[in-house]
Design an enzyme around this catalytic site. Structure first.
Site, PDB file in Angstrom:
ATOM      1  N   LEU A  32      32.503  18.228   7.810  1.00 38.80           N
ATOM      2  CA  LEU A  32      33.031  18.862   6.590  1.00 38.80           C
ATOM      3  C   LEU A  32      34.377  18.257   6.221  1.00 38.80           C
ATOM      4  O   LEU A  32      35.382  18.492   6.913  1.00 38.80           O
ATOM      5  CB  LEU A  32      33.196  20.373   6.818  1.00 38.80           C
ATOM      6  CG  LEU A  32      31.917  21.185   7.026  1.00 38.80           C
ATOM      7  CD1 LEU A  32      32.235  22.576   7.568  1.00 38.80           C
ATOM      8  CD2 LEU A  32      31.113  21.283   5.735  1.00 38.80           C
ATOM      9  N   HIS A 177      27.860   7.691   9.338  1.00 39.87           N
ATOM     10  CA  HIS A 177      27.560   8.397   8.086  1.00 39.87           C
ATOM     11  C   HIS A 177      26.681   7.507   7.204  1.00 39.87           C
ATOM     12  O   HIS A 177      27.170   6.625   6.496  1.00 39.87           O
ATOM     13  CB  HIS A 177      28.859   8.744   7.366  1.00 39.87           C
ATOM     14  CG  HIS A 177      28.715   9.777   6.284  1.00 39.87           C
ATOM     15  ND1 HIS A 177      27.497  10.069   5.676  1.00 39.87           N
ATOM     16  CD2 HIS A 177      29.634  10.588   5.679  1.00 39.87           C
ATOM     17  CE1 HIS A 177      27.697  11.012   4.751  1.00 39.87           C
ATOM     18  NE2 HIS A 177      28.976  11.332   4.742  1.00 39.87           N
ATOM     19  N   HIS A 180      24.408  10.710   1.719  1.00 42.30           N
ATOM     20  CA  HIS A 180      25.202  11.205   0.581  1.00 42.30           C
ATOM     21  C   HIS A 180      25.784  10.169  -0.362  1.00 42.30           C
ATOM     22  O   HIS A 180      26.866  10.388  -0.939  1.00 42.30           O
ATOM     23  CB  HIS A 180      26.326  12.115   1.104  1.00 42.30           C
ATOM     24  CG  HIS A 180      25.790  13.351   1.763  1.00 42.30           C
ATOM     25  ND1 HIS A 180      26.526  14.131   2.620  1.00 42.30           N
ATOM     26  CD2 HIS A 180      24.567  13.932   1.699  1.00 42.30           C
ATOM     27  CE1 HIS A 180      25.794  15.135   3.054  1.00 42.30           C
ATOM     28  NE2 HIS A 180      24.599  15.036   2.509  1.00 42.30           N
ATOM     29  N   TYR A 182      27.116   7.251   0.069  1.00 45.88           N
ATOM     30  CA  TYR A 182      28.233   6.396   0.483  1.00 45.88           C
ATOM     31  C   TYR A 182      27.719   5.000   0.868  1.00 45.88           C
ATOM     32  O   TYR A 182      26.555   4.680   0.661  1.00 45.88           O
ATOM     33  CB  TYR A 182      29.040   7.095   1.590  1.00 45.88           C
ATOM     34  CG  TYR A 182      29.659   8.372   1.067  1.00 45.88           C
ATOM     35  CD1 TYR A 182      30.586   8.324   0.014  1.00 45.88           C
ATOM     36  CD2 TYR A 182      29.282   9.623   1.550  1.00 45.88           C
ATOM     37  CE1 TYR A 182      31.133   9.492  -0.510  1.00 45.88           C
ATOM     38  CE2 TYR A 182      29.823  10.789   1.028  1.00 45.88           C
ATOM     39  CZ  TYR A 182      30.746  10.723  -0.006  1.00 45.88           C
ATOM     40  OH  TYR A 182      31.289  11.864  -0.527  1.00 45.88           O
ATOM     41  N   ARG A 269      15.577  19.774   0.226  1.00 47.27           N
ATOM     42  CA  ARG A 269      15.974  20.773  -0.792  1.00 47.27           C
ATOM     43  C   ARG A 269      17.409  20.538  -1.284  1.00 47.27           C
ATOM     44  O   ARG A 269      17.811  21.098  -2.301  1.00 47.27           O
ATOM     45  CB  ARG A 269      15.838  22.186  -0.228  1.00 47.27           C
ATOM     46  CG  ARG A 269      16.732  22.470   0.976  1.00 47.27           C
ATOM     47  CD  ARG A 269      16.433  23.831   1.598  1.00 47.27           C
ATOM     48  NE  ARG A 269      17.030  23.946   2.926  1.00 47.27           N
ATOM     49  CZ  ARG A 269      16.508  24.650   3.915  1.00 47.27           C
ATOM     50  NH1 ARG A 269      15.377  25.303   3.731  1.00 47.27           N
ATOM     51  NH2 ARG A 269      17.112  24.706   5.092  1.00 47.27           N
ATOM     52  N   GLY A 320      26.981  23.990   7.622  1.00 48.01           N
ATOM     53  CA  GLY A 320      28.179  23.557   6.921  1.00 48.01           C
ATOM     54  C   GLY A 320      29.004  24.730   6.427  1.00 48.01           C
ATOM     55  O   GLY A 320      29.918  25.211   7.097  1.00 48.01           O
TER      56      GLY A 320
HETATM   57  C1  LIG Z   1      33.503  21.328   1.997  1.00 50.89           C
HETATM   58  C2  LIG Z   1      32.384  20.394   2.354  1.00 50.89           C
HETATM   59  C3  LIG Z   1      32.675  19.160   2.887  1.00 50.89           C
HETATM   60  C4  LIG Z   1      31.645  18.289   3.291  1.00 50.89           C
HETATM   61  N1  LIG Z   1      31.963  17.118   3.894  1.00 50.89           N
HETATM   62  C5  LIG Z   1      30.985  16.342   4.422  1.00 50.89           C
HETATM   63  C6  LIG Z   1      31.313  15.199   5.210  1.00 50.89           C
HETATM   64  O1  LIG Z   1      32.483  14.879   5.461  1.00 50.89           O
HETATM   65  N2  LIG Z   1      30.291  14.474   5.709  1.00 50.89           N
HETATM   66  C7  LIG Z   1      28.967  14.800   5.485  1.00 50.89           C
HETATM   67  O2  LIG Z   1      28.075  14.106   5.961  1.00 50.89           O
HETATM   68  N3  LIG Z   1      28.650  15.898   4.755  1.00 50.89           N
HETATM   69  C8  LIG Z   1      29.623  16.671   4.258  1.00 50.89           C
HETATM   70  N4  LIG Z   1      29.287  17.832   3.597  1.00 50.89           N
HETATM   71  C9  LIG Z   1      27.885  18.280   3.591  1.00 50.89           C
HETATM   72  C10 LIG Z   1      27.672  19.246   4.765  1.00 50.89           C
HETATM   73  O3  LIG Z   1      27.802  18.586   6.005  1.00 50.89           O
HETATM   74  C11 LIG Z   1      26.286  19.916   4.700  1.00 50.89           C
HETATM   75  O4  LIG Z   1      25.278  18.948   4.825  1.00 50.89           O
HETATM   76  C12 LIG Z   1      26.098  20.685   3.406  1.00 50.89           C
HETATM   77  O5  LIG Z   1      27.183  21.594   3.214  1.00 50.89           O
HETATM   78  C13 LIG Z   1      24.796  21.489   3.402  1.00 50.89           C
HETATM   79  O6  LIG Z   1      24.739  22.351   4.516  1.00 50.89           O
HETATM   80  P1  LIG Z   1      25.058  23.936   4.380  1.00 50.89           P
HETATM   81  O7  LIG Z   1      24.039  24.467   3.427  1.00 50.89           O
HETATM   82  O8  LIG Z   1      24.872  24.453   5.784  1.00 50.89           O
HETATM   83  O9  LIG Z   1      26.448  24.080   3.884  1.00 50.89           O
HETATM   84  C14 LIG Z   1      30.302  18.671   3.120  1.00 50.89           C
HETATM   85  C15 LIG Z   1      30.008  19.916   2.544  1.00 50.89           C
HETATM   86  C16 LIG Z   1      31.021  20.779   2.179  1.00 50.89           C
HETATM   87  C17 LIG Z   1      30.669  22.128   1.608  1.00 50.89           C
END
Ligand SMILES: Cc1cc2nc3c(=O)[nH]c(=O)nc-3n(C[C@H](O)[C@H](O)[C@H](O)COP(=O)(O)O)c2cc1C
Length: 363
Positions: A32, A177, A180, A182, A269, A320
Site C-alpha cells: 500500500l 511489482h 497495475h 507500471y 473483478r 489492502g
Molecule cells: C492506498 C492504496 C495504495 C496502494 N498501493 C499499492 C502499491 O504500492 N502496490 C501495489 O501493488 N498495489 C497497491 N494498491 C493496491 C492494493 O494492494 C490492493 O490490490 C487493492 O487495494 C485491492 O485490494 P483491497 O480490495 O483488499 O483493498 C494500493 C491500494 C490502495 C487503496
C-alpha cells in the site's frame, strides 16, 4: 474468547508453510503506497505503521519501493537504491521482525506513469513505448521515452541491485511489482507495448523483460525469497491486454521454471484503482498452473477470504483497504469483530499520523 479454538476452524486463520516461512495464518498485508516517505526516504513513522499491522507469523508486503532514481511517479514514495534508503528501512524491518512478522519489500518502477518533475534532471519518464498516458485532474503525465534495446539490461540490473539492497536492509524477500500498469506491465501488455525489437510483438517477447527481471533477482538473492505481483486482467493506467487469460497463464508457466516462492495475483473483478467489475474470468487456471504459493488479492472481505482458502483457490489472501484501516485485522477476523471503515481521503496525504497510525485497535 478462546481465539485458538475459533481460529482452528476458520480456514483463513490456519497455519501455512510458504517455503521456509511458517505462517501462522493466511491474512496478508497488501502493498500500500502511503506517500509518507519524504524525499523518497522511509521515515521513522513507518516503524509504528508497519509494527501495528504485524502479527506473530503474519506476512506483510511493504509499499511499492523505487528501484532507481527514474522509478518514481508520485511524491514521497520510498526507494531502495541509495545507502540512506537502505539504512532507513532497517529499523522498520526490525520492528516487524521483533513482533514475529515476515516482511517482503515490493520493488517497483513506474515507467511512464510519471512526470518529468519526478525524474532526474527533469528528463522524460522511460517506458516500453513513447505513447503518453492521458493526463487527468489528479495526475499530469509527461510523454515517455521509449527505452532502446540496449538500455533494458540496465533496468534489469536496477531491479537486481534493489533486491540485494532489500536483503541488506533485512527484508525476508522481495515482491517484484509486475502489476497495475507500471513498467513491467508496460512491456507485458499488448495495448501498451508497440515495440518491434525482441521485447515486443509476440507474447513471449512481451514477457521477456519481466522474466529477465525475475531471473536476475532470483540469481541475486535466491528463488526462495522472490515473489511477483501480476494483474493480467486489470487496466490500470491504460494498460489492458487483448488476451489476459493467455498472458496470465504464460507468465505462471514461465515463472515455474524459476521456482520462485510465490505468485500474487489481482482478481479480475478489479479493473482499476477506482473501478470493480463483474468478470467472466477467474484466477483459478493460474492458481492450478503455478507450482509455488499463490496469493489472491482484490475486493476480499472476511467471508470471501475464508471461502477462497476453503475452496483451495489460493494459499493466502491479501487485504489492502481493510488492513489499512484495521491494524489488527487477523485478530478481528478471528473474533469476527466489527471493522473500522477506511477513509479514502487520507490514503495518500503526507500527514505522519492522520489516516496512517491513528486507526483504532479493538478494545
Ligand atoms: C492506498 C492504496 C495504495 C496502494 N498501493 C499499492 C502499491 O504500492 N502496490 C501495489 O501493488 N498495489 C497497491 N494498491 C493496491 C492494493 O494492494 C490492493 O490490490 C487493492 O487495494 C485491492 O485490494 P483491497 O480490495 O483488499 O483493498 C494500493 C491500494 C490502495 C487503496
Amino acid at each position: 474468547m478462546e481465539a485458538a479454538n475459533i481460529t482452528n476452524s476458520i480456514p483463513l486463520l490456519t497455519p501455512y508453510k510458504m517455503g521456509k516461512f511458517n505462517l501462522a495464518h493466511r491474512v496478508v498485508l497488501a502493498p500500500l503506497t502511503r506517500m509518507r516517505s519524504y524525499n523518497n526516504v522511509p521515515q521513522p513513522i513507518a516503524v509504528k505503521y508497519y509494527s501495528q499491522r504485524t502479527s506473530k507469523g503474519g506476512i506483510l508486503i511493504a509499499e511499492a519501493t523505487g528501484v532507481s532514481d527514474t522509478a518514481q511517479g508520485y511524491p514521497n514514495t520510498p526507494g531502495i537504491w541509495t545507502k540512506e534508503q537502505v539504512e532507513a528501512w532497517k529499523p522498520i524491518v526490525d520492528a516487524v521482525h521483533d513482533k514475529g512478522g515476515i516482511f517482503f519489500c515490493q520493488i517497483w518502477h513506474v515507467g511512464r506513469v510519471s512526470n518529468s518533475v519526478y525524474q532526474p534532471n527533469g528528463q522524460a519518464p522511460i517506458s516500453s513505448t513513447d505513447k503518453s498516458l492521458t493526463s487527468n485532474d489528479v495526475q499530469q503525465f509527461t510523454k515517455p521515452r521509449r527505452l532502446s534495446t540496449d538500455e533494458i539490461p540496465h533496468i534489469v540490473n536496477d531491479f537486481r541491485l534493489a533486491a540485494r539492497n532489500a536483503i541488506e536492509a533485512g527484508f525476508d524477500g522481495v515482491e517484484i511489482h509486475g502489476a497495475h500498469g507500471y513498467l513491467l506491465e508496460q512491456f507485458m501488455k499488448d495495448k501498451v507495448n508497440d515495440r518491434t525489437d525482441e521485447y515486443g510483438g509476440s507474447l513471449e517477447n512481451r514477457c521477456r523483460f519481466p522474466l529477465e527481471v525475475v531471473e536476475a533477482v532470483v540469481n541475486e538473492i535466491g528463488a526462495d525469497k522472490v515473489g511477483i505481483r501480476l494483474s493480467p486482467f486489470a487496466e490500470y493506467a491504460e494498460s489492458g491486454d487483448s488476451n489476459p487469460n493467455e498472458l496470465g497463464l504464460h507468465m505462471v508457466n514461465a515463472l515455474n521454471k524459476y521456482n520462485i516462492l510465490y505468485c500474487h495475483m489481482v482478481e479480475p473483478r478489479i479493473k482499476s484503482a477506482s473501478e470493480t467489475i463483474e468478470s467472466p474470468y477467474s484466477l483459478v487456471p493460474m492458481r492450478k498452473a503455478f507450482n509455488g504459493s499463490f496469493m489472491a488479492a482484490g475486493g476480499y472481505d472476511r467471508q470471501d477470504g475464508i471461502d477462497a482458502i476453503a475452496e483451495n483457490k489460493a494459499d493466502l489472501v491479501v487485504y489492502g483497504r481493510l488492513f489499512l484501516a484495521n491494524p489488527d485485522l487477523p485478530k478481528r477476523f478471528a473474533l469476527n469483530a466489527p471493522l473500522n471503515k477506511y477513509n479514502r481521503e487520507t490514503f495518500y496525504i503526507s500527514d505522519p499520523v492522520v489516516g496512517y497510525t491513528d486507526y483504532p485497535f479493538l478494545e
